[in-house]
Design a protein around this motif. Sequence first.
Motif, PDB file in Angstrom:
ATOM      1  N   GLN A 100       0.828  -1.210   0.000  1.00 16.81           N
ATOM      2  CA  GLN A 100       0.000   0.000   0.000  1.00 16.81           C
ATOM      3  C   GLN A 100       0.862   1.260   0.000  1.00 16.81           C
ATOM      4  O   GLN A 100       1.802   1.391   0.784  1.00 16.81           O
ATOM      5  CB  GLN A 100      -0.915   0.001   1.223  1.00 16.81           C
ATOM      6  CG  GLN A 100      -1.834   1.208   1.309  1.00 16.81           C
ATOM      7  CD  GLN A 100      -2.918   1.019   2.346  1.00 16.81           C
ATOM      8  OE1 GLN A 100      -3.545  -0.038   2.400  1.00 16.81           O
ATOM      9  NE2 GLN A 100      -3.144   2.022   3.171  1.00 16.81           N
ATOM     10  N   ALA A 146      -7.245  -5.700  -1.547  1.00 20.02           N
ATOM     11  CA  ALA A 146      -8.258  -4.703  -1.217  1.00 20.02           C
ATOM     12  C   ALA A 146      -8.688  -4.002  -2.496  1.00 20.02           C
ATOM     13  O   ALA A 146      -7.983  -4.044  -3.508  1.00 20.02           O
ATOM     14  CB  ALA A 146      -7.706  -3.686  -0.215  1.00 20.02           C
ATOM     15  N   GLY A 191      -8.835  -1.025  -4.838  1.00 20.60           N
ATOM     16  CA  GLY A 191      -7.912   0.095  -4.970  1.00 20.60           C
ATOM     17  C   GLY A 191      -7.663   0.438  -6.414  1.00 20.60           C
ATOM     18  O   GLY A 191      -8.461   0.124  -7.295  1.00 20.60           O
ATOM     19  N   ALA A 225      -2.356   2.244  -4.604  1.00 19.72           N
ATOM     20  CA  ALA A 225      -2.994   3.077  -3.590  1.00 19.72           C
ATOM     21  C   ALA A 225      -3.335   2.325  -2.306  1.00 19.72           C
ATOM     22  O   ALA A 225      -3.063   2.817  -1.206  1.00 19.72           O
ATOM     23  CB  ALA A 225      -4.257   3.719  -4.163  1.00 19.72           C
ATOM     24  N   LEU A 226      -3.956   1.142  -2.422  1.00 15.14           N
ATOM     25  CA  LEU A 226      -4.510   0.472  -1.245  1.00 15.14           C
ATOM     26  C   LEU A 226      -4.193  -1.018  -1.259  1.00 15.14           C
ATOM     27  O   LEU A 226      -4.165  -1.648  -2.319  1.00 15.14           O
ATOM     28  CB  LEU A 226      -6.030   0.666  -1.196  1.00 15.14           C
ATOM     29  CG  LEU A 226      -6.533   2.105  -1.055  1.00 15.14           C
ATOM     30  CD1 LEU A 226      -8.035   2.163  -1.289  1.00 15.14           C
ATOM     31  CD2 LEU A 226      -6.181   2.659   0.315  1.00 15.14           C
ATOM     32  N   GLY A 227      -4.002  -1.585  -0.071  1.00 17.63           N
ATOM     33  CA  GLY A 227      -3.735  -3.006   0.031  1.00 17.63           C
ATOM     34  C   GLY A 227      -2.435  -3.374  -0.660  1.00 17.63           C
ATOM     35  O   GLY A 227      -1.558  -2.537  -0.879  1.00 17.63           O
TER      36      GLY A 227
END
Length: 240
Positions: free
Chosen positions: A146, A178, A180, A225-227
């Motif tokens: 992330q 996740a 993202g 961006a995420l995970g």
Amino acid sequence: MDPIRLLDTRTGTGLPKAPFGPGVTQDLTVRGGATGVPSDAESVVLDLTVTNATHTGSFVTVWPKGSAQPNVSNLNNVEGVARSNVVVSRIGTGGQITIANDSGNADILADVVGYFSAGAYKSGGVITGTTPVRILDTRPTNAFIQGEVRALTVAGVGGIPSTAKSAILKVTAVSPTAGGYLTVWPAGSLTPPNVSNLNFGPGITIPNLVVTRIGAGGQINIYNALGSTHVLVDVLGYAD
């Protein structure tokens, strides 16, 4: 060109802050001013994203303003899943395109990543397709975490000559943990632009076409961006 966000109905960028409702059609300026697209551009290349969709089976259509709506889809919606696709559209009346949402509600984002102009053709700018070559595969143990940014050399790699100005790539997110997105931009700054090239849900492997200018040192940057997610990058062509 560096990517620029022209539309985000979640924030009121480009159009009023409200999702597209069923059957809603709106015009978006994609040439001149702060768009980064010059006045002689004839077509625009956009990364189009749909998020917060409420109806699976709906779709979004893009076409030149002033023309009749075609019976086509550029991006098919899935309820609750953010999806993206690259769209090439001729620019219509007043430097605008028209965007329509078929059914349900959906927020729509549009990032300009390139354009075609008569001047570019006359000056010898050429797009060349190549035999696909994989130049990045983070599996099995080198996933992006992330917030991570990595530089990837593309000039002189995978059939792209060292003199190329832009790269045409297929970027794939594999087994993300996740929901993202990935952002791709020219190397030279470690701060990602406020755009997304590929949106994904948890556990969903999904690719998208990416057109990016090649930056400092013949490299591009990739941001997760995420995970965490594995990332594949395949060369499809280049522009000089």
